[in-house]
Write a protein that holds these residues in place. Structure first.
Motif, PDB file in Angstrom:
ATOM      1  N   UNK A 236       0.743  -1.071  -0.188  1.00 45.04           N
ATOM      2  CA  UNK A 236       0.063   0.182   0.102  1.00 45.04           C
ATOM      3  C   UNK A 236       0.840   1.169   0.061  1.00 45.04           C
ATOM      4  N   UNK A 237       1.886   1.373   0.773  1.00 48.28           N
ATOM      5  CA  UNK A 237       2.778   2.580   0.934  1.00 48.28           C
ATOM      6  C   UNK A 237       3.554   2.739  -0.485  1.00 48.28           C
ATOM      7  N   UNK A 238       3.901   1.817  -1.033  1.00 44.38           N
ATOM      8  CA  UNK A 238       4.757   1.748  -2.200  1.00 44.38           C
ATOM      9  C   UNK A 238       3.957   2.099  -3.503  1.00 44.38           C
ATOM     10  N   UNK A 239       2.360   2.232  -3.366  1.00 47.14           N
ATOM     11  CA  UNK A 239       1.647   2.684  -4.599  1.00 47.14           C
ATOM     12  C   UNK A 239       2.478   3.927  -4.796  1.00 47.14           C
ATOM     13  N   UNK A 240       2.580   4.747  -4.069  1.00 45.46           N
ATOM     14  CA  UNK A 240       3.334   6.155  -4.228  1.00 45.46           C
ATOM     15  C   UNK A 240       4.725   6.274  -4.652  1.00 45.46           C
ATOM     16  N   UNK A 242       8.185   6.344  -6.217  1.00 43.88           N
ATOM     17  CA  UNK A 242       8.751   6.934  -7.425  1.00 43.88           C
ATOM     18  C   UNK A 242       7.852   7.753  -8.196  1.00 43.88           C
ATOM     19  N   UNK A 243       7.168   8.505  -7.702  1.00 43.98           N
ATOM     20  CA  UNK A 243       5.815   9.376  -8.094  1.00 43.98           C
ATOM     21  C   UNK A 243       6.010  10.586  -7.743  1.00 43.98           C
ATOM     22  N   UNK A 244       5.541  11.818  -8.382  1.00 44.54           N
ATOM     23  CA  UNK A 244       5.396  12.910  -7.835  1.00 44.54           C
ATOM     24  C   UNK A 244       3.771  13.347  -8.145  1.00 44.54           C
ATOM     25  N   UNK A 245       2.760  13.333  -7.027  1.00 40.18           N
ATOM     26  CA  UNK A 245       1.487  13.335  -6.987  1.00 40.18           C
ATOM     27  C   UNK A 245       1.121  14.906  -6.905  1.00 40.18           C
ATOM     28  N   UNK A 246      -0.094  15.273  -6.930  1.00 43.90           N
ATOM     29  CA  UNK A 246      -0.491  16.608  -6.821  1.00 43.90           C
ATOM     30  C   UNK A 246      -0.880  16.752  -5.529  1.00 43.90           C
ATOM     31  N   UNK A 360      10.080   6.888   5.216  1.00 44.11           N
ATOM     32  CA  UNK A 360       9.810   5.965   3.963  1.00 44.11           C
ATOM     33  C   UNK A 360       9.574   6.534   2.679  1.00 44.11           C
ATOM     34  N   UNK A 361       9.250   7.733   2.580  1.00 45.68           N
ATOM     35  CA  UNK A 361       9.086   8.469   1.473  1.00 45.68           C
ATOM     36  C   UNK A 361      10.628   8.777   0.787  1.00 45.68           C
ATOM     37  N   UNK A 362      11.452   9.401   1.561  1.00 49.09           N
ATOM     38  CA  UNK A 362      12.734   9.324   1.101  1.00 49.09           C
ATOM     39  C   UNK A 362      13.374   7.899   0.456  1.00 49.09           C
ATOM     40  N   UNK A 363      13.118   7.014   1.004  1.00 50.36           N
ATOM     41  CA  UNK A 363      13.558   5.635   0.478  1.00 50.36           C
ATOM     42  C   UNK A 363      12.878   5.225  -0.940  1.00 50.36           C
ATOM     43  N   UNK A 364      11.662   5.711  -0.741  1.00 47.68           N
ATOM     44  CA  UNK A 364      10.725   5.460  -2.239  1.00 47.68           C
ATOM     45  C   UNK A 364      10.709   6.290  -3.024  1.00 47.68           C
ATOM     46  N   UNK A 365      11.194   7.560  -2.929  1.00 50.56           N
ATOM     47  CA  UNK A 365      11.272   8.755  -3.644  1.00 50.56           C
ATOM     48  C   UNK A 365       9.687   9.325  -3.932  1.00 50.56           C
ATOM     49  N   UNK A 366       9.081   9.327  -3.013  1.00 49.41           N
ATOM     50  CA  UNK A 366       7.743   9.736  -3.063  1.00 49.41           C
ATOM     51  C   UNK A 366       7.317  10.972  -2.797  1.00 49.41           C
ATOM     52  N   UNK A 379       6.276  13.185   0.521  1.00 46.39           N
ATOM     53  CA  UNK A 379       5.267  12.988   1.353  1.00 46.39           C
ATOM     54  C   UNK A 379       5.514  12.314   2.889  1.00 46.39           C
ATOM     55  N   UNK A 380       4.526  12.401   3.476  1.00 45.46           N
ATOM     56  CA  UNK A 380       4.775  11.729   4.940  1.00 45.46           C
ATOM     57  C   UNK A 380       3.599  10.402   4.776  1.00 45.46           C
ATOM     58  N   UNK A 381       4.183   9.261   5.452  1.00 42.05           N
ATOM     59  CA  UNK A 381       3.486   7.964   5.234  1.00 42.05           C
ATOM     60  C   UNK A 381       3.252   7.542   6.919  1.00 42.05           C
TER      61      UNK A 381
END
Length: 430
Positions: A236-240, A242-246, A360-366, A379-381
């Motif tokens: 669920x967390x990795x859904x975002x 390597x993305x840049x969301x609005x 986590x966002x830094x690890x995932x680049x979210x 983002x924050x998770x």
């Protein structure tokens, strides 16, 4: 993962925060690697500028017929090209070394997290509900007459080994009803998006949420490299990732009911009886993705969602804030919810809700793009159990046991049982 820029700005504060988690000072070693890395980058940039200047002058020397200068400049260009390649390789190696060390360092706690060494130092936030009183000695779930026909540990051991169970009949039906009740409640009342995700993931997904590289032994890996998820937090967390969301997309709130797999490598000899601690189990997991300023309040919201399930089931519980020494690797603050188990005469964890900040966002680049423009931000998770289905089943069975060996079932799940209200002492759903 930590931001090396923030460590540069306040190394003493970083070390002090890690010390509350029992981790020795790390900033000096990290900054030494970072300094070498930045020096290599600076030297590579200077060498590139020098090469570019020489490249421009090569043609001019050739045009003047100055062969000596032409050869000198051509040799200089070749020399600088090799020097740049080496410096860039050095910088890359140092960056990998730095990131490797940063990947293994736990998150830093919020300032309002109580300091402590282990679970004995956790702080109770509140208790809700009243543990039931019995005019007989309450049994653990696997000894209740109504439950015994539906739990087969011997067959599970034949099939898979220890810490597995085969559920059947009424027990299996109640287990399924609990999962459906939880998921429907989170979707219809709590506004979470029902999501169905894989249970096999790549290394990158486990790295993103912090299970790798430090905790590989706690999970199972297939022979072709996939990992079995320890919880749907991973997917669920990795859904975002390597993305840049609005910004308008936030917050995102997910819920998923999945199988979960854990080796329980660090729990040898603990909770070996019954189905409290298993290698394969089911959970309804909650994950939230928020803007940085909203994440702390989201933790309280998520905790309330999990507590609400127990409230509707009529189960007594207490909510704890974990101390610095007992928090999970990626958490900045964690609320554990512990349900009352009469058979053990104690409270046991049934949900753990954590806010991870941008770790986590830094690890995932979210990242997300602010509505007013500007540079994308991480983002924050957050993640939490809503709830562990097997442990909830244990609580329902133990709290509902009757003197005649039957089990009364919570009214909240009757609709998912087509109006059935109890398990008879013979193990029938009636």
């Amino acid at each position: 993962m930590h931001d090396i820029k923030l460590i540069r700005q306040n190394p003493a504060g970083f070390d002090a925060a890690l010390a509350t988690r029992g981790v020795s000072s790390m900033s000096e070693g990290l900054l030494a690697i970072d300094e070498k890395r930045r020096a290599a980058i600076t030297q590579a940039e200077a060498a590139l500028a020098e090469r570019n200047r020489a490249s421009k002058e090569v043609g001019a020397a050739k045009g003047r017929g100055d062969e000596a200068e032409f050869e000198r400049l051509r040799a200089l260009v070749a020399e600088k090209k090799a020097e740049i390649a080496q410096l860039e390789a050095d910088a890359k190696q140092l960056e990998e070394e730095l990131n490797g060390q940063l990947m293994g360092i736990p998150n830093v706690p919020y300032e309002d997290v109580p300091e402590g060494a282990d679970e004995a130092d956790n702080v109770e936030l509140h208790r809700r509900g009243t543990p039931p009183s019995f005019d007989f000695k309450p049994l653990e779930h696997y000894d209740i007459p109504a439950v015994k026909p539906g739990l087969d540990f011997e067959t599970a051991a034949k099939l898979s080994g220890s810490r597995f169970v085969v559920m059947s009949g009424a027990v299996a039906r109640v287990h399924r009803a609990l999962a459906q009740f939880m998921l429907d409640t989170h979707v219809e009342q709590n506004g979470l998006a029902e999501t169905n995700t894989p249970v096999l993931v790549r290394d990158e997904a486990m790295l993103g949420t912090g299970q790798l590289p430090k905790f590989a032994e706690d999970s199972y890996q297939t022979t072709n490299g996939w990992w079995l998820i320890p919880t749907a937090e991973v997917t669920l967390t990795n859904i975002v990732s390597d993305t840049i969301i609005d910004e308008s997309y936030l917050p995102r709130r997910y819920a998923a009911h999945t199988l979960c797999f854990r080796s329980e490598a660090g729990s040898a000899g603990r909770d070996t009886a019954g189905m409290l601690r298993q290698h394969q189990f089911e959970k309804v997991e909650m994950v939230s993705v928020t803007k940085p300023e909203d994440s702390r309040a989201e933790l309280d919201r998520m905790t309330a969602c999990a507590e609400g399930i127990l409230d509707r089931l009529g189960l007594a519980y207490r909510t704890m804030v974990l101390c610095t020494g007992d928090m999970g690797f990626g958490a900045r603050r964690t609320h554990d919810i512990e349900v009352w188990l009469p058979g053990q005469d104690t409270y046991r964890e049934i949900s753990s809700c954590s806010v991870c900040g941008d770790f986590q966002a830094r690890r995932m680049n979210a990242r997300f793009r602010p509505e007013g423009g500007g540079k994308p931000e991480f983002v924050h998770t957050l993640n939490g159990s809503g709830l562990a289905v097997g442990r909830c089943l244990i609580a329902v069975l133990e709290n509902g046991q009757q003197a005649d060996g039957s089990v009364l079932l919570p009214e909240a799940i009757h609709p998912w049982l087509r109006g059935k209200t109890r398990i008879s002492a013979d193990g029938d759903l009636i």
